[in-house]
Design an enzyme around this catalytic site. Structure first.
Site, PDB file in Angstrom:
ATOM      1  CG  HIS A  14      24.429  -8.691 -27.085  1.00 34.47           C
ATOM      2  ND1 HIS A  14      25.213  -7.558 -27.037  1.00 34.47           N
ATOM      3  CD2 HIS A  14      23.795  -8.783 -25.899  1.00 34.47           C
ATOM      4  CE1 HIS A  14      25.050  -6.986 -25.849  1.00 34.47           C
ATOM      5  NE2 HIS A  14      24.202  -7.699 -25.151  1.00 34.47           N
ATOM      6  CG  HIS A  15      20.453  -3.862 -29.846  1.00 32.37           C
ATOM      7  ND1 HIS A  15      21.265  -2.753 -29.722  1.00 32.37           N
ATOM      8  CD2 HIS A  15      19.441  -3.500 -30.679  1.00 32.37           C
ATOM      9  CE1 HIS A  15      20.763  -1.770 -30.430  1.00 32.37           C
ATOM     10  NE2 HIS A  15      19.668  -2.202 -31.044  1.00 32.37           N
ATOM     11  CB  SER A  16      26.451  -3.438 -28.020  1.00 34.01           C
ATOM     12  OG  SER A  16      26.617  -3.188 -29.407  1.00 34.01           O
ATOM     13  CD  GLU A  87      20.264  -8.398 -26.121  1.00 34.33           C
ATOM     14  OE1 GLU A  87      19.726  -9.435 -25.671  1.00 34.33           O
ATOM     15  OE2 GLU A  87      20.677  -8.284 -27.295  1.00 34.33           O
TER      16      GLU A  87
END
Length: 214
Positions: A14-16, A87
């Site tokens: 997941h791309h924070s 994202e």
């Protein structure tokens, strides 16, 4: 770390907004395993003055598909965030914004390598964006160049969990593999992340005896 294959593989995450956990994952893999992990980034990041050299040194580039295949054939790991900038900018709640993207799955099938999902607990509590509205989402979809204000730098407790590899299967389609990967990553989130995220709770975990023992 035992879930990392000895050979090549595609690391999916997941791309924070700021990839603190992923960056520490890269350094730990190199320090403990002596392995290089290249990372695919958006070409737009080269527009930030002074950072191209930094990206090149830590093997973060806008690799072409052919270059990605070559990296994997050499036995290296390759990190990809299917959600990309969308994202990073708009997902403060760990939701996966992949749309219909299956390129990473097509790459895994072509290179005949496993996919390794990883998830960093509290990654969205280190830094956050503000200004997530219908208008800014619309502007992003039209221009792909919206950058929301960022705040944070909070010293929350971070842990990166490496999921079990999804092995190469010649009988699966890219769409099916992408969905399987998404489910595996969401399962990691469900097991290791309290939602909605909370900065104070993530900070307190630094002082919780159970977490410190881990």
């Amino acid at each position: 770390m035992e879930h990392l294959p000895k050979g090549p593989g595609i690391v999916i995450f997941h791309h924070s907004i700021i990839l603190v956990g992923y960056t520490l994952f890269l350094t730990k893999v190199y320090r403990e395993k002596g392995r290089l992990c290249h990372s695919v980034i958006d070409h737009g990041l080269y527009g930030i003055p002074g950072l191209k050299m930094f990206y090149d040194v830590i093997l973060m580039r806008d690799f072409t598909k052919a270059e990605c295949v070559e990296i994997l054939k050499k036995g290296h790991l390759l990190g990809i965030a299917p959600g990309g900038a969308r994202e990073a900018i708009f997902s403060n709640d760990y939701s996966l914004m992949w749309g219909n993207r299956t390129g990473f799955a097509q790459l895994a099938l072509e290179a005949k390598v496993p996919i390794i999902p990883i998830f960093t607990q509290n990654s969205c509590e280190t830094y956050r964006t503000i200004g997530k509205t219908r208008l800014t989402k619309w502007l992003y979809e039209k221009t792909r160049r919206v950058l929301l204000p960022i705040y944070g730098g909070f010293p929350v407790k971070l842990r990166t969990y490496i999921g079990e590899p999804i092995p190469y299967d010649p009988n699966i389609t890219p769409t099916e593999l992408a969905e399987k990967t998404k489910t595996a990553l969401e399962n990691l989130q469900d097991r290791h992340q309290k939602r909605p995220g909370n900065i104070l709770r993530a900070l307190s975990e630094r002082f919780d005896k159970q977490y410190k023992d881990d």
